[in-house]
Scaffold this active site. Structure first.
Site, mmCIF file in Angstrom:
data_model
loop_
_atom_site.group_PDB
_atom_site.id
_atom_site.type_symbol
_atom_site.label_atom_id
_atom_site.label_comp_id
_atom_site.label_asym_id
_atom_site.label_seq_id
_atom_site.Cartn_x
_atom_site.Cartn_y
_atom_site.Cartn_z
ATOM 1 N N TYR A 16 0.811 -1.220 0.000
ATOM 2 C CA TYR A 16 0.000 0.000 0.000
ATOM 3 C C TYR A 16 0.844 1.271 0.000
ATOM 4 C CZ TYR A 16 -3.492 -3.435 1.556
ATOM 5 O OH TYR A 16 -4.312 -4.522 1.660
ATOM 6 N N HIS A 90 20.299 8.160 22.048
ATOM 7 C CA HIS A 90 19.166 9.001 22.450
ATOM 8 C C HIS A 90 18.771 9.854 21.248
ATOM 9 C CE1 HIS A 90 16.679 11.902 24.565
ATOM 10 N NE2 HIS A 90 16.767 11.159 25.668
ATOM 11 N N ASP A 91 17.547 9.669 20.776
ATOM 12 C CA ASP A 91 17.138 10.315 19.526
ATOM 13 C C ASP A 91 17.086 11.838 19.604
ATOM 14 O OD1 ASP A 91 14.963 10.196 21.234
ATOM 15 O OD2 ASP A 91 13.667 9.082 19.862
ATOM 16 N N HIS A 169 -34.618 -3.704 9.670
ATOM 17 C CA HIS A 169 -34.418 -5.039 10.238
ATOM 18 C C HIS A 169 -34.256 -6.080 9.134
ATOM 19 C CE1 HIS A 169 -35.656 -3.208 14.040
ATOM 20 N NE2 HIS A 169 -36.682 -2.716 13.376
ATOM 21 N N GLN A 245 5.800 16.137 33.377
ATOM 22 C CA GLN A 245 6.870 16.191 32.386
ATOM 23 C C GLN A 245 6.310 16.066 30.979
ATOM 24 O OE1 GLN A 245 10.169 13.102 31.194
ATOM 25 N NE2 GLN A 245 11.029 14.370 32.835
ATOM 26 N N SER A 293 -12.164 -13.791 -9.707
ATOM 27 C CA SER A 293 -11.939 -15.077 -9.052
ATOM 28 C C SER A 293 -10.926 -15.860 -9.858
ATOM 29 C CB SER A 293 -13.250 -15.857 -8.953
ATOM 30 O OG SER A 293 -13.012 -17.210 -8.614
ATOM 31 N N LYS A 299 -17.017 -13.526 -12.135
ATOM 32 C CA LYS A 299 -17.144 -12.727 -10.923
ATOM 33 C C LYS A 299 -16.470 -11.348 -11.009
ATOM 34 C CE LYS A 299 -17.117 -14.540 -6.881
ATOM 35 N NZ LYS A 299 -16.549 -15.124 -5.652
ATOM 36 N N ASN A 301 -15.736 -9.115 -7.952
ATOM 37 C CA ASN A 301 -15.836 -9.042 -6.493
ATOM 38 C C ASN A 301 -15.778 -7.597 -5.979
ATOM 39 O OD1 ASN A 301 -15.944 -11.820 -6.339
ATOM 40 N ND2 ASN A 301 -13.764 -12.064 -5.979
ATOM 41 N N ARG A 333 5.753 10.952 34.694
ATOM 42 C CA ARG A 333 5.793 10.404 33.335
ATOM 43 C C ARG A 333 6.295 8.979 33.343
ATOM 44 N NH1 ARG A 333 9.083 11.712 28.233
ATOM 45 N NH2 ARG A 333 7.441 10.291 27.660
ATOM 46 N N SER A 338 5.892 6.988 24.512
ATOM 47 C CA SER A 338 6.888 7.133 23.450
ATOM 48 C C SER A 338 6.752 6.031 22.413
ATOM 49 C CB SER A 338 8.294 7.124 24.053
ATOM 50 O OG SER A 338 9.269 7.245 23.046
#
Length: 460
Positions: A16, A90-91, A169, A245, A293, A299, A301, A333, A338
Protein backbone atom coordinates in the site's frame (compact mmCIF):
# COMPACT_ATOMS: atom_id res chain seq x y z
CA UNK A 1 16.03 -16.34 2.92
CA UNK A 2 18.48 -13.70 4.18
CA UNK A 3 18.05 -11.66 0.98
CA UNK A 4 14.42 -11.00 2.04
CA UNK A 5 15.35 -9.49 5.39
CA UNK A 6 15.27 -5.93 4.08
CA UNK A 7 11.75 -6.23 2.64
CA UNK A 8 8.88 -4.23 4.21
CA UNK A 9 7.25 -6.03 7.11
CA UNK A 10 4.08 -3.96 7.03
CA UNK A 11 1.84 -3.71 3.94
CA UNK A 12 1.66 0.02 4.64
CA UNK A 13 5.30 0.26 3.50
CA UNK A 14 4.94 -2.43 0.86
CA UNK A 15 1.74 -3.25 -1.01
CA UNK A 16 0.00 0.00 0.00
CA UNK A 17 3.01 2.30 -0.23
CA UNK A 18 1.56 4.42 -3.02
CA UNK A 19 -1.47 5.24 -0.89
CA UNK A 20 0.43 5.85 2.35
CA UNK A 21 3.47 7.74 1.02
CA UNK A 22 1.93 11.19 1.71
CA UNK A 23 1.63 10.27 5.39
CA UNK A 24 5.25 9.14 5.58
CA UNK A 25 6.35 12.70 4.86
CA UNK A 26 4.94 13.66 8.25
CA UNK A 27 4.60 10.57 10.45
CA UNK A 28 7.67 8.51 9.60
CA UNK A 29 10.76 8.53 11.85
CA UNK A 30 12.37 10.91 9.37
CA UNK A 31 9.31 13.16 9.44
CA UNK A 32 9.40 13.21 13.22
CA UNK A 33 13.09 14.11 13.21
CA UNK A 34 12.52 16.97 10.80
CA UNK A 35 9.81 18.25 13.12
CA UNK A 36 12.18 17.96 16.08
CA UNK A 37 14.74 20.03 14.20
CA UNK A 38 12.07 22.63 13.47
CA UNK A 39 11.05 22.82 17.13
CA UNK A 40 14.67 23.18 18.26
CA UNK A 41 15.31 25.93 15.68
CA UNK A 42 12.18 27.85 16.64
CA UNK A 43 13.03 27.49 20.34
CA UNK A 44 16.48 28.94 19.69
CA UNK A 45 14.90 31.87 17.85
CA UNK A 46 12.40 32.40 20.68
CA UNK A 47 15.22 32.47 23.22
CA UNK A 48 17.32 34.97 21.30
CA UNK A 49 14.26 37.12 20.57
CA UNK A 50 13.68 37.28 24.34
CA UNK A 51 17.32 38.14 25.05
CA UNK A 52 17.99 35.05 27.15
CA UNK A 53 21.59 34.93 28.45
CA UNK A 54 22.29 38.37 27.01
CA UNK A 55 21.62 37.40 23.40
CA UNK A 56 20.05 39.61 20.76
CA UNK A 57 17.49 38.74 18.08
CA UNK A 58 19.08 37.24 14.97
CA UNK A 59 18.89 39.19 11.73
CA UNK A 60 16.74 38.07 8.80
CA UNK A 61 19.55 36.31 6.95
CA UNK A 62 20.49 34.31 10.05
CA UNK A 63 16.88 33.38 10.73
CA UNK A 64 16.41 32.29 7.12
CA UNK A 65 19.59 30.22 7.25
CA UNK A 66 18.38 28.40 10.36
CA UNK A 67 14.96 27.71 8.87
CA UNK A 68 16.53 26.42 5.67
CA UNK A 69 17.98 23.60 7.77
CA UNK A 70 14.40 22.44 8.26
CA UNK A 71 13.25 23.13 4.71
CA UNK A 72 16.19 21.24 3.22
CA UNK A 73 16.03 18.30 5.61
CA UNK A 74 16.46 15.10 3.59
CA UNK A 75 18.09 11.69 3.29
CA UNK A 76 21.61 12.93 4.05
CA UNK A 77 20.38 14.59 7.23
CA UNK A 78 18.57 11.42 8.27
CA UNK A 79 21.83 9.48 7.86
CA UNK A 80 23.77 12.12 9.79
CA UNK A 81 21.27 12.00 12.66
CA UNK A 82 21.51 8.22 12.70
CA UNK A 83 25.25 8.58 13.15
CA UNK A 84 24.79 10.84 16.14
CA UNK A 85 22.18 8.53 17.66
CA UNK A 86 24.51 5.54 17.28
CA UNK A 87 26.76 7.36 19.76
CA UNK A 88 24.23 9.09 22.02
CA UNK A 89 21.72 6.21 22.12
CA UNK A 90 19.17 9.00 22.45
CA UNK A 91 17.14 10.31 19.53
CA UNK A 92 16.48 13.84 20.80
CA UNK A 93 20.06 14.34 21.99
CA UNK A 94 21.15 13.33 18.49
CA UNK A 95 19.04 16.19 17.10
CA UNK A 96 20.73 18.60 19.51
CA UNK A 97 24.22 17.58 18.38
CA UNK A 98 23.16 17.68 14.74
CA UNK A 99 22.03 21.30 15.21
CA UNK A 100 25.19 22.26 17.07
CA UNK A 101 27.13 21.16 13.98
CA UNK A 102 24.87 23.26 11.78
CA UNK A 103 25.29 26.35 13.95
CA UNK A 104 29.07 26.05 13.72
CA UNK A 105 28.84 25.84 9.93
CA UNK A 106 26.70 28.99 9.86
CA UNK A 107 29.05 30.95 12.06
CA UNK A 108 26.61 30.84 14.98
CA UNK A 109 28.63 28.50 17.16
CA UNK A 110 28.47 30.94 20.07
CA UNK A 111 24.77 30.06 20.37
CA UNK A 112 25.38 26.32 20.64
CA UNK A 113 24.56 26.16 24.34
CA UNK A 114 21.13 27.62 23.66
CA UNK A 115 20.20 24.58 21.56
CA UNK A 116 17.83 22.49 23.70
CA UNK A 117 18.24 25.08 26.49
CA UNK A 118 16.31 24.13 29.68
CA UNK A 119 14.45 21.47 27.72
CA UNK A 120 13.55 17.91 28.55
CA UNK A 121 13.11 15.58 25.58
CA UNK A 122 9.35 15.73 25.96
CA UNK A 123 9.42 19.49 25.40
CA UNK A 124 10.67 18.75 21.90
CA UNK A 125 8.79 15.53 21.28
CA UNK A 126 5.32 16.69 22.30
CA UNK A 127 5.57 19.67 19.96
CA UNK A 128 7.03 17.62 17.12
CA UNK A 129 4.30 14.99 17.42
CA UNK A 130 1.60 17.64 17.68
CA UNK A 131 2.71 19.53 14.59
CA UNK A 132 3.24 16.40 12.47
CA UNK A 133 -0.11 14.88 13.41
CA UNK A 134 -1.86 18.20 12.86
CA UNK A 135 -0.33 18.56 9.40
CA UNK A 136 -0.91 14.91 8.47
CA UNK A 137 -4.57 15.08 9.43
CA UNK A 138 -5.24 18.43 7.75
CA UNK A 139 -3.17 17.99 4.61
CA UNK A 140 -3.45 14.25 3.95
CA UNK A 141 -6.25 12.52 5.86
CA UNK A 142 -8.95 15.21 5.52
CA UNK A 143 -8.42 15.68 1.75
CA UNK A 144 -8.67 11.89 1.35
CA UNK A 145 -11.93 11.91 3.31
CA UNK A 146 -13.14 14.80 1.16
CA UNK A 147 -12.50 12.67 -1.92
CA UNK A 148 -14.84 9.99 -0.61
CA UNK A 149 -17.48 12.50 0.46
CA UNK A 150 -17.46 14.31 -2.87
CA UNK A 151 -17.77 11.08 -4.81
CA UNK A 152 -20.65 10.07 -2.55
CA UNK A 153 -22.24 13.49 -2.99
CA UNK A 154 -22.12 13.13 -6.77
CA UNK A 155 -23.81 9.72 -6.65
CA UNK A 156 -26.43 10.93 -4.17
CA UNK A 157 -27.39 13.89 -6.36
CA UNK A 158 -27.39 11.73 -9.48
CA UNK A 159 -29.63 9.08 -7.92
CA UNK A 160 -31.75 11.42 -5.80
CA UNK A 161 -34.97 10.34 -7.50
CA UNK A 162 -34.14 6.66 -8.06
CA UNK A 163 -36.78 4.81 -5.97
CA UNK A 164 -35.60 1.84 -3.94
CA UNK A 165 -37.17 -0.58 -1.50
CA UNK A 166 -35.93 0.22 1.99
CA UNK A 167 -35.24 -2.50 4.51
CA UNK A 168 -35.63 -2.04 8.23
CA UNK A 169 -34.42 -5.04 10.24
CA UNK A 170 -33.61 -6.55 6.84
CA UNK A 171 -37.30 -6.69 5.91
CA UNK A 172 -39.14 -4.79 3.14
CA UNK A 173 -40.08 -1.34 4.41
CA UNK A 174 -41.29 2.07 3.25
CA UNK A 175 -39.51 2.89 -0.05
CA UNK A 176 -36.78 5.50 -0.23
CA UNK A 177 -34.35 6.55 -2.95
CA UNK A 178 -30.79 5.41 -3.42
CA UNK A 179 -29.68 9.04 -3.53
CA UNK A 180 -31.25 9.86 -0.18
CA UNK A 181 -29.61 6.85 1.47
CA UNK A 182 -26.18 7.90 0.20
CA UNK A 183 -26.92 11.50 1.20
CA UNK A 184 -27.30 10.31 4.80
CA UNK A 185 -23.65 9.23 4.73
CA UNK A 186 -22.57 12.52 3.15
CA UNK A 187 -24.35 14.44 5.90
CA UNK A 188 -22.86 12.31 8.68
CA UNK A 189 -19.33 12.46 7.34
CA UNK A 190 -19.42 16.20 6.62
CA UNK A 191 -20.45 16.90 10.22
CA UNK A 192 -17.81 14.59 11.66
CA UNK A 193 -15.14 16.10 9.42
CA UNK A 194 -15.67 19.43 11.15
CA UNK A 195 -15.51 17.73 14.55
CA UNK A 196 -12.10 16.30 13.66
CA UNK A 197 -10.81 19.70 12.58
CA UNK A 198 -12.22 21.32 15.73
CA UNK A 199 -9.95 19.36 18.07
CA UNK A 200 -7.66 21.79 19.88
CA UNK A 201 -4.11 20.48 19.55
CA UNK A 202 -2.02 21.52 22.53
CA UNK A 203 1.67 21.71 23.35
CA UNK A 204 3.99 22.58 26.21
CA UNK A 205 7.59 23.67 26.83
CA UNK A 206 8.01 23.82 30.59
CA UNK A 207 10.87 21.53 31.52
CA UNK A 208 11.58 18.28 33.31
CA UNK A 209 8.56 18.28 35.67
CA UNK A 210 6.49 20.98 34.03
CA UNK A 211 7.51 23.71 36.48
CA UNK A 212 10.03 25.88 34.56
CA UNK A 213 12.53 25.06 37.30
CA UNK A 214 15.76 25.20 35.28
CA UNK A 215 14.45 28.15 33.28
CA UNK A 216 13.88 30.33 36.35
CA UNK A 217 17.24 29.51 37.92
CA UNK A 218 19.16 30.19 34.70
CA UNK A 219 17.32 33.37 33.70
CA UNK A 220 15.04 34.67 36.47
CA UNK A 221 14.46 37.94 34.64
CA UNK A 222 12.49 36.24 31.84
CA UNK A 223 8.71 35.84 31.88
CA UNK A 224 8.91 32.17 30.95
CA UNK A 225 5.18 31.56 30.78
CA UNK A 226 4.70 34.40 28.32
CA UNK A 227 7.73 33.31 26.26
CA UNK A 228 6.65 29.69 25.97
CA UNK A 229 3.06 30.65 25.23
CA UNK A 230 4.22 32.74 22.27
CA UNK A 231 6.55 29.94 21.19
CA UNK A 232 3.94 27.18 21.29
CA UNK A 233 1.29 29.32 19.61
CA UNK A 234 3.85 30.29 16.97
CA UNK A 235 3.99 26.61 16.01
CA UNK A 236 0.25 26.68 15.34
CA UNK A 237 -0.72 24.95 18.58
CA UNK A 238 -2.63 25.87 21.73
CA UNK A 239 -0.47 26.40 24.83
CA UNK A 240 -0.99 23.99 27.71
CA UNK A 241 0.19 25.73 30.92
CA UNK A 242 -0.36 22.84 33.34
CA UNK A 243 1.38 19.54 32.72
CA UNK A 244 3.69 17.00 34.28
CA UNK A 245 6.87 16.19 32.39
CA UNK A 246 4.65 15.12 29.52
CA UNK A 247 2.01 17.09 27.68
CA UNK A 248 -1.08 15.25 28.83
CA UNK A 249 -2.04 13.86 25.39
CA UNK A 250 -5.71 14.62 25.91
CA UNK A 251 -5.93 16.19 22.48
CA UNK A 252 -4.68 12.92 21.01
CA UNK A 253 -7.28 10.91 22.91
CA UNK A 254 -9.98 13.25 21.62
CA UNK A 255 -8.69 13.28 18.05
CA UNK A 256 -8.27 9.52 17.73
CA UNK A 257 -11.74 9.01 19.18
CA UNK A 258 -13.18 11.27 16.50
CA UNK A 259 -11.17 9.57 13.78
CA UNK A 260 -12.50 6.23 15.04
CA UNK A 261 -16.03 7.65 14.82
CA UNK A 262 -15.48 8.64 11.19
CA UNK A 263 -14.05 5.18 10.55
CA UNK A 264 -17.16 3.60 12.02
CA UNK A 265 -19.40 5.56 9.66
CA UNK A 266 -17.18 4.63 6.72
CA UNK A 267 -17.34 0.99 7.81
CA UNK A 268 -21.14 1.27 7.79
CA UNK A 269 -20.92 2.68 4.26
CA UNK A 270 -18.75 -0.25 3.16
CA UNK A 271 -21.15 -2.88 4.48
CA UNK A 272 -24.22 -1.12 3.06
CA UNK A 273 -22.70 -0.76 -0.41
CA UNK A 274 -21.48 -4.37 -0.23
CA UNK A 275 -25.05 -5.54 0.45
CA UNK A 276 -26.50 -3.32 -2.28
CA UNK A 277 -24.05 -4.99 -4.66
CA UNK A 278 -25.03 -8.44 -3.37
CA UNK A 279 -28.70 -7.52 -3.83
CA UNK A 280 -28.05 -6.39 -7.40
CA UNK A 281 -29.08 -2.79 -6.77
CA UNK A 282 -25.55 -1.59 -7.48
CA UNK A 283 -23.52 -3.09 -10.29
CA UNK A 284 -19.74 -2.98 -10.41
CA UNK A 285 -18.28 -1.76 -13.67
CA UNK A 286 -15.69 -4.35 -14.82
CA UNK A 287 -12.17 -2.97 -15.00
CA UNK A 288 -10.04 -3.94 -17.99
CA UNK A 289 -7.75 -6.85 -17.20
CA UNK A 290 -9.10 -7.34 -13.67
CA UNK A 291 -9.88 -10.83 -12.32
CA UNK A 292 -12.66 -11.45 -9.80
CA UNK A 293 -11.94 -15.08 -9.05
CA UNK A 294 -9.09 -17.44 -9.87
CA UNK A 295 -11.61 -20.09 -10.90
CA UNK A 296 -14.95 -18.35 -11.66
CA UNK A 297 -14.45 -16.05 -14.67
CA UNK A 298 -17.82 -14.30 -14.31
CA UNK A 299 -17.14 -12.73 -10.92
CA UNK A 300 -16.59 -9.04 -10.20
CA UNK A 301 -15.84 -9.04 -6.49
CA UNK A 302 -16.49 -5.94 -4.33
CA UNK A 303 -12.83 -5.93 -3.30
CA UNK A 304 -12.56 -2.17 -2.86
CA UNK A 305 -15.24 -2.16 -0.19
CA UNK A 306 -13.96 -5.33 1.47
CA UNK A 307 -10.43 -3.94 1.55
CA UNK A 308 -11.67 -0.66 3.00
CA UNK A 309 -13.72 -2.50 5.61
CA UNK A 310 -10.72 -4.50 6.80
CA UNK A 311 -8.36 -1.52 6.88
CA UNK A 312 -10.91 0.52 8.82
CA UNK A 313 -11.01 -2.24 11.42
CA UNK A 314 -7.21 -2.23 11.65
CA UNK A 315 -7.21 1.57 11.95
CA UNK A 316 -9.80 1.37 14.72
CA UNK A 317 -7.68 -1.17 16.57
CA UNK A 318 -4.57 1.00 16.50
CA UNK A 319 -6.33 4.29 17.17
CA UNK A 320 -8.33 2.72 19.98
CA UNK A 321 -5.14 1.46 21.59
CA UNK A 322 -3.57 4.91 21.28
CA UNK A 323 -6.64 6.49 22.83
CA UNK A 324 -6.69 4.11 25.78
CA UNK A 325 -2.93 4.15 26.39
CA UNK A 326 -2.19 7.85 26.03
CA UNK A 327 -4.82 9.01 28.49
CA UNK A 328 -2.65 7.98 31.42
CA UNK A 329 0.96 8.23 32.58
CA UNK A 330 2.46 7.11 35.89
CA UNK A 331 3.16 10.09 38.18
CA UNK A 332 5.19 12.72 36.33
CA UNK A 333 5.79 10.40 33.33
CA UNK A 334 6.62 6.98 31.97
CA UNK A 335 7.79 5.97 28.53
CA UNK A 336 4.80 3.92 27.39
CA UNK A 337 3.64 6.94 25.42
CA UNK A 338 6.89 7.13 23.45
CA UNK A 339 6.57 3.65 21.97
CA UNK A 340 2.83 4.00 21.50
CA UNK A 341 3.10 7.26 19.58
CA UNK A 342 5.45 5.68 17.05
CA UNK A 343 2.36 3.88 15.75
CA UNK A 344 0.26 6.96 15.01
CA UNK A 345 1.18 6.64 11.36
CA UNK A 346 0.07 3.01 11.38
CA UNK A 347 -3.41 3.94 12.55
CA UNK A 348 -3.77 6.81 10.12
CA UNK A 349 -2.13 4.74 7.39
CA UNK A 350 -4.72 1.97 7.50
CA UNK A 351 -7.42 4.64 7.47
CA UNK A 352 -5.83 6.26 4.42
CA UNK A 353 -5.71 2.93 2.56
CA UNK A 354 -9.41 2.51 3.32
CA UNK A 355 -10.22 5.99 2.02
CA UNK A 356 -8.25 5.32 -1.15
CA UNK A 357 -10.14 2.08 -1.78
CA UNK A 358 -13.50 3.68 -1.05
CA UNK A 359 -12.85 6.52 -3.47
CA UNK A 360 -11.92 4.06 -6.17
CA UNK A 361 -14.76 1.69 -5.40
CA UNK A 362 -17.39 4.44 -5.51
CA UNK A 363 -16.07 5.37 -8.94
CA UNK A 364 -16.63 1.83 -10.23
CA UNK A 365 -20.34 1.28 -9.48
CA UNK A 366 -23.56 1.91 -11.37
CA UNK A 367 -27.22 1.74 -10.42
CA UNK A 368 -29.47 -1.00 -11.84
CA UNK A 369 -32.72 0.95 -11.94
CA UNK A 370 -34.65 -1.96 -13.47
CA UNK A 371 -33.62 -4.19 -10.56
CA UNK A 372 -34.80 -1.58 -8.08
CA UNK A 373 -38.18 -1.18 -9.81
CA UNK A 374 -38.69 -4.94 -10.03
CA UNK A 375 -38.07 -5.30 -6.31
CA UNK A 376 -40.53 -2.50 -5.56
CA UNK A 377 -43.21 -4.05 -7.76
CA UNK A 378 -42.78 -7.37 -5.97
CA UNK A 379 -43.44 -5.78 -2.57
CA UNK A 380 -46.82 -4.08 -2.87
CA UNK A 381 -47.44 -4.72 0.82
CA UNK A 382 -45.21 -1.76 1.74
CA UNK A 383 -48.13 0.46 0.71
CA UNK A 384 -49.96 -0.79 3.80
CA UNK A 385 -48.42 1.97 5.87
CA UNK A 386 -49.75 4.65 3.54
CA UNK A 387 -53.22 3.12 3.42
CA UNK A 388 -53.71 2.78 7.18
CA UNK A 389 -52.26 6.25 7.81
CA UNK A 390 -54.61 7.88 5.27
CA UNK A 391 -57.64 6.04 6.70
CA UNK A 392 -56.73 7.14 10.23
CA UNK A 393 -56.59 10.76 9.02
CA UNK A 394 -60.01 10.32 7.42
CA UNK A 395 -61.44 8.91 10.64
CA UNK A 396 -60.17 11.91 12.63
CA UNK A 397 -61.62 14.25 10.00
CA UNK A 398 -65.00 12.52 10.35
CA UNK A 399 -65.01 11.25 6.76
CA UNK A 400 -64.67 7.53 7.52
CA UNK A 401 -66.14 5.12 10.04
CA UNK A 402 -63.65 2.31 9.34
CA UNK A 403 -62.71 0.54 12.56
CA UNK A 404 -59.02 0.01 13.43
CA UNK A 405 -57.47 0.42 9.96
CA UNK A 406 -54.03 -0.66 11.24
CA UNK A 407 -55.35 -4.10 12.18
CA UNK A 408 -57.20 -4.42 8.86
CA UNK A 409 -54.06 -3.72 6.86
CA UNK A 410 -52.02 -5.94 9.17
CA UNK A 411 -54.36 -8.87 8.53
CA UNK A 412 -54.00 -8.33 4.79
CA UNK A 413 -50.23 -7.88 4.56
CA UNK A 414 -48.27 -9.19 7.56
CA UNK A 415 -45.87 -11.92 6.55
CA UNK A 416 -47.29 -12.32 3.07
CA UNK A 417 -46.98 -10.94 -0.43
CA UNK A 418 -49.89 -8.95 -1.83
CA UNK A 419 -50.43 -8.26 -5.53
CA UNK A 420 -51.22 -4.83 -6.90
CA UNK A 421 -54.70 -6.02 -7.89
CA UNK A 422 -55.43 -7.33 -4.41
CA UNK A 423 -54.23 -4.07 -2.88
CA UNK A 424 -56.48 -2.08 -5.22
CA UNK A 425 -59.41 -4.30 -4.32
CA UNK A 426 -58.74 -3.76 -0.63
CA UNK A 427 -58.61 0.03 -1.03
CA UNK A 428 -61.84 0.02 -3.04
CA UNK A 429 -63.60 -1.79 -0.20
CA UNK A 430 -62.72 0.78 2.44
CA UNK A 431 -65.56 3.12 1.52
CA UNK A 432 -63.36 6.19 1.26
CA UNK A 433 -64.33 9.40 -0.49
CA UNK A 434 -63.64 9.32 -4.22
CA UNK A 435 -60.67 11.72 -4.18
CA UNK A 436 -58.96 9.85 -1.36
CA UNK A 437 -59.67 6.44 -2.88
CA UNK A 438 -58.28 7.63 -6.22
CA UNK A 439 -55.14 8.96 -4.54
CA UNK A 440 -54.49 5.61 -2.87
CA UNK A 441 -55.38 3.64 -6.00
CA UNK A 442 -52.76 5.60 -7.98
CA UNK A 443 -50.06 4.98 -5.40
CA UNK A 444 -47.29 2.55 -6.30
CA UNK A 445 -44.25 1.44 -4.30
CA UNK A 446 -42.00 3.36 -6.71
CA UNK A 447 -44.03 6.51 -6.12
CA UNK A 448 -44.18 6.12 -2.36
CA UNK A 449 -40.92 7.85 -1.45
CA UNK A 450 -42.21 10.92 0.36
CA UNK A 451 -39.69 13.78 0.36
CA UNK A 452 -36.66 11.55 -0.23
CA UNK A 453 -35.57 13.32 -3.43
CA UNK A 454 -36.00 16.77 -1.91
CA UNK A 455 -34.06 15.80 1.22
CA UNK A 456 -30.98 15.22 -0.94
CA UNK A 457 -30.89 18.98 -1.52
CA UNK A 458 -29.50 19.34 2.00
CA UNK A 459 -26.10 18.12 0.77
CA UNK A 460 -25.79 20.42 -2.25
Amino acid sequence: MTDLADQPLSPLDGRYRIATAPLAVHLSEAGLNRARVRVEVEWLLALTDAGVAGTSPLDDSQRDALRRIVDGFGAADVAELAGHEAVTRHDVKAVEYYLRDRLAALGLGDLAELVHFACTSEDINNLAVATTVQTAVREVWVPALDGVVERLRGLALRWAEAPMLARTHGQPATPTTMGKELAVFVHRLARLRERVLAVEITGKANGASGDFAAHVVAAPEIDWQALTKRFVEGLGLAWNPLTTQIESHDWQVELYGRLEHVGGVLHNLCTDVWMYIAEGYLVQVPQAGATGSSTMPHKVNPIRFENAEANLELAEGVLGTLRRTLVTSRWQRDLTDSTTQRNIGVGLGHGLVALDNLTRGLGEIELDRDRLLADLDANQEVLGEAIQTVVRAEIVAGRSDTANPYELVKALTRGRRVTADRMAEFVAGLGLEAEVAARLAALTPAGYTGLAAELVDHIR
